[in-house]
Design an enzyme around this catalytic site. Structure first.
Site, PDB file in Angstrom:
ATOM      1  CG  HIS A  88      -1.832  -1.114   1.388  1.00  0.00           C
ATOM      2  ND1 HIS A  88      -1.688  -2.087   2.348  1.00  0.00           N
ATOM      3  CD2 HIS A  88      -2.947  -1.448   0.686  1.00  0.00           C
ATOM      4  CE1 HIS A  88      -2.683  -2.956   2.236  1.00  0.00           C
ATOM      5  NE2 HIS A  88      -3.448  -2.601   1.237  1.00  0.00           N
ATOM      6  CE  LYS A 219      -1.276 -10.291  -3.419  1.00  0.00           C
ATOM      7  NZ  LYS A 219      -2.655 -10.094  -3.088  1.00  0.00           N
ATOM      8  CG  MET A 254       4.618  -7.530   0.982  1.00  0.00           C
ATOM      9  SD  MET A 254       5.219  -5.873   1.271  1.00  0.00           S
ATOM     10  CE  MET A 254       6.897  -6.270   1.739  1.00  0.00           C
ATOM     11  NE  ARG A 257      -8.655 -12.363   2.390  1.00  0.00           N
ATOM     12  CZ  ARG A 257      -9.232 -11.559   1.501  1.00  0.00           C
ATOM     13  NH1 ARG A 257      -8.531 -11.063   0.506  1.00  0.00           N
ATOM     14  NH2 ARG A 257     -10.504 -11.243   1.603  1.00  0.00           N
TER      15      ARG A 257
HETATM   16  P1  AMP Z   1      -6.394  -3.882  -0.453  1.00  0.00           P
HETATM   17  O1  AMP Z   1      -6.237  -3.103   0.800  1.00  0.00           O
HETATM   18  O2  AMP Z   1      -5.978  -5.309  -0.343  1.00  0.00           O
HETATM   19  O3  AMP Z   1      -7.741  -3.681  -1.099  1.00  0.00           O
HETATM   20  O4  AMP Z   1      -5.350  -3.247  -1.482  1.00  0.00           O
HETATM   21  C1  AMP Z   1      -5.350  -1.864  -1.745  1.00  0.00           C
HETATM   22  C2  AMP Z   1      -4.440  -1.614  -2.905  1.00  0.00           C
HETATM   23  O5  AMP Z   1      -3.120  -2.065  -2.590  1.00  0.00           O
HETATM   24  C3  AMP Z   1      -4.851  -2.369  -4.176  1.00  0.00           C
HETATM   25  O6  AMP Z   1      -4.661  -1.528  -5.294  1.00  0.00           O
HETATM   26  C4  AMP Z   1      -3.908  -3.533  -4.187  1.00  0.00           C
HETATM   27  O7  AMP Z   1      -3.669  -4.038  -5.482  1.00  0.00           O
HETATM   28  C5  AMP Z   1      -2.647  -2.899  -3.625  1.00  0.00           C
HETATM   29  N1  AMP Z   1      -1.738  -3.919  -3.116  1.00  0.00           N
HETATM   30  C6  AMP Z   1      -2.033  -4.939  -2.273  1.00  0.00           C
HETATM   31  N2  AMP Z   1      -0.949  -5.716  -2.088  1.00  0.00           N
HETATM   32  C7  AMP Z   1       0.043  -5.175  -2.845  1.00  0.00           C
HETATM   33  C8  AMP Z   1       1.401  -5.533  -3.084  1.00  0.00           C
HETATM   34  N3  AMP Z   1       1.953  -6.602  -2.524  1.00  0.00           N
HETATM   35  N4  AMP Z   1       2.130  -4.745  -3.906  1.00  0.00           N
HETATM   36  C9  AMP Z   1       1.566  -3.652  -4.503  1.00  0.00           C
HETATM   37  N5  AMP Z   1       0.297  -3.271  -4.308  1.00  0.00           N
HETATM   38  C10 AMP Z   1      -0.461  -4.020  -3.498  1.00  0.00           C
END
Ligand code: AMP
Length: 385
Positions: A88, A219, A254, A257
């Protein structure tokens, strides 16, 4: 051509609340945002916290016009579900390199979770999120990045779904954005309401914030394809930017979860990124067929799965393979051969199973490794320039 198609598995990620006997380490204990409308946050001198739409709109509008002594500002939105990690933060850095004002939304969106999925136990780590944002904002200030974090939007569900309670039922009522057939492929096969929920909440966030640009992670590759299509189809005046996947040093992508994975499951989970890397290596060496790329990755993963199965219950971490896909980067249709002019997406999903037997002093994840955890990953096979 010989095709190895994994049995599609409809196993959904149900995460059980930890049983009363398990002590939850402090880093896993959940914290929620304070109930205020707008407020400066500790450690974030230039950021305001917004919990509803009118106050955020007012702030956003104040940035839209240049004055005699201040030029017009630009807004980049980074939508998140909290439980922030370096993935993030990398998107916020990318946004701060492009715009003057980075808005970060933190909202666990119920409509993208299926009825049996892990909505109630999804990690909520407000205090840690704000601490990470504060230290990143200090870094941005010190590095003289173009932008700073100026707004954190943490709406309630009543704010995001003002007229009807949100539903995770496929045939439930509500105002939804659907992007088909993209949303029905890959993740959408096992998670039929997922991309409807994602597209709907992103459309809401985009309408509320009216950002100049939005930032999403590689990701979640299918999410980027679905949202890019939504922006195009609805003529949204928003630049769509994708940041690379951030990985742990051993290659694990990353993810919020990952906290559910104790040492044993985390080690076994590496099979997914390794399988994709193998396919990528064949592609980098000039091979382009499905057999050479997708089948090699699938065979590797299947061998790793069987190797776990052969171990004793107290030693193994079983997982199910949902899919390994080799697909076109825009349509997400499965392909037999990579078109060098288009490149491809090699992606996969596995579901780590609960540990069957835990040993004493074993390093466990949040929830004690008692629930299944769905993990996804992907590698872009680039088009030739
Ligand atoms: P989430 O909180 O899981 O909905 O993710 C929020 C944003 O962070 C989304 O655009 C995801 O694709 C991005 N994100 C989650 N994990 C990663 C990662 N390992 N590397 C880059 N971006 C990520």
């Amino acid at each position: 051509m010989r095709k190895l198609i994994p049995p599609r598995n409809i196993f959904l990620s149900i995460l059980h609340a930890p049983s009363s006997g398990i002590r939850i380490p402090r880093r896993f204990q959940s914290t929620s945002p304070p109930i205020v409308t707008t407020k400066a946050l500790p450690g974030l001198p230039s950021a305001h916290l917004f919990r509803d739409v009118p106050s955020l709109r007012q702030f956003r509008n104040s940035l839209a016009h240049s004055t005699a002594d201040a030029p017009k500002r630009t807004v980049g939105l980074v939508p998140t579900m909290g439980a922030l990690h370096a993935g993030h933060l990398s998107l916020i850095r990318l946004a701060a390199a492009n715009v003057s004002d980075v808005f970060v939304s933190i909202y666990v969106n119920p409509t993208q979770f299926g009825v049996t999925e892990d909505l109630s136990s999804y990690p909520r780590t407000w205090d840690s999120d704000i601490a990470q944002l504060a230290s990143l904002d200090a870094e941005l200030a010190a590095s003289k990045a173009l932008g700073r974090i100026t707004a954190i939007f943490a709406p309630t569900t009543q704010v995001m779904y003002p007229t009807l309670p949100p539903t995770s039922e496929i045939d439930g009522h509500g105002s939804f954005v659907t992007v088909t057939p993209l949303a029905t492929k890959l993740e959408g096969k096992s998670r039929p309401v997922f991309f409807r929920g994602v597209a709907t909440v992103c459309m809401k966030l985009f309408n509320i914030v009216q950002p100049d640009s939005v930032y999403f992670g590689q990701k979640d590759v299918q999410q980027t394809v679905v949202l890019r299509r939504m922006i195009q189809d609805f003529h949204l005046p928003i630049a769509f930017r994708i940041g690379p996947t951030m990985r742990e040093s051993d290659g694990l992508a990353m993810s919020s979860r990952n906290v559910y994975l104790g040492k044993r499951r985390r080690t076994a989970a590496l099979a997914l990124s390794e399988a994709l890397e193998l396919g990528e290596m064949f592609f980098a060496n000039g091979l382009q067929s499905r057999e050479d790329i997708q089948l090699s990755a699938m065979t590797y993963l299947e061998e790793k799965r069987k190797a776990q199965e052969a171990l004793a219950p107290g030693k193994r971490a079983l997982f199910k393979i949902d899919y390994i896909s080799l697909a076109d980067p825009d349509s997400l249709e499965e392909i037999d051969e990579v078109d060098p002019a288009r490149g491809a997406v090699l992606s996969g999903a596995i579901i780590m199973q609960p540990l069957e037997e835990q040993s004493q002093n074993e390093e466990l994840g949040m929830g004690g490794d008692t629930g299944p955890v769905r993990l996804i990953d992907n590698i872009i096979l680039p088009a030739q320039k």
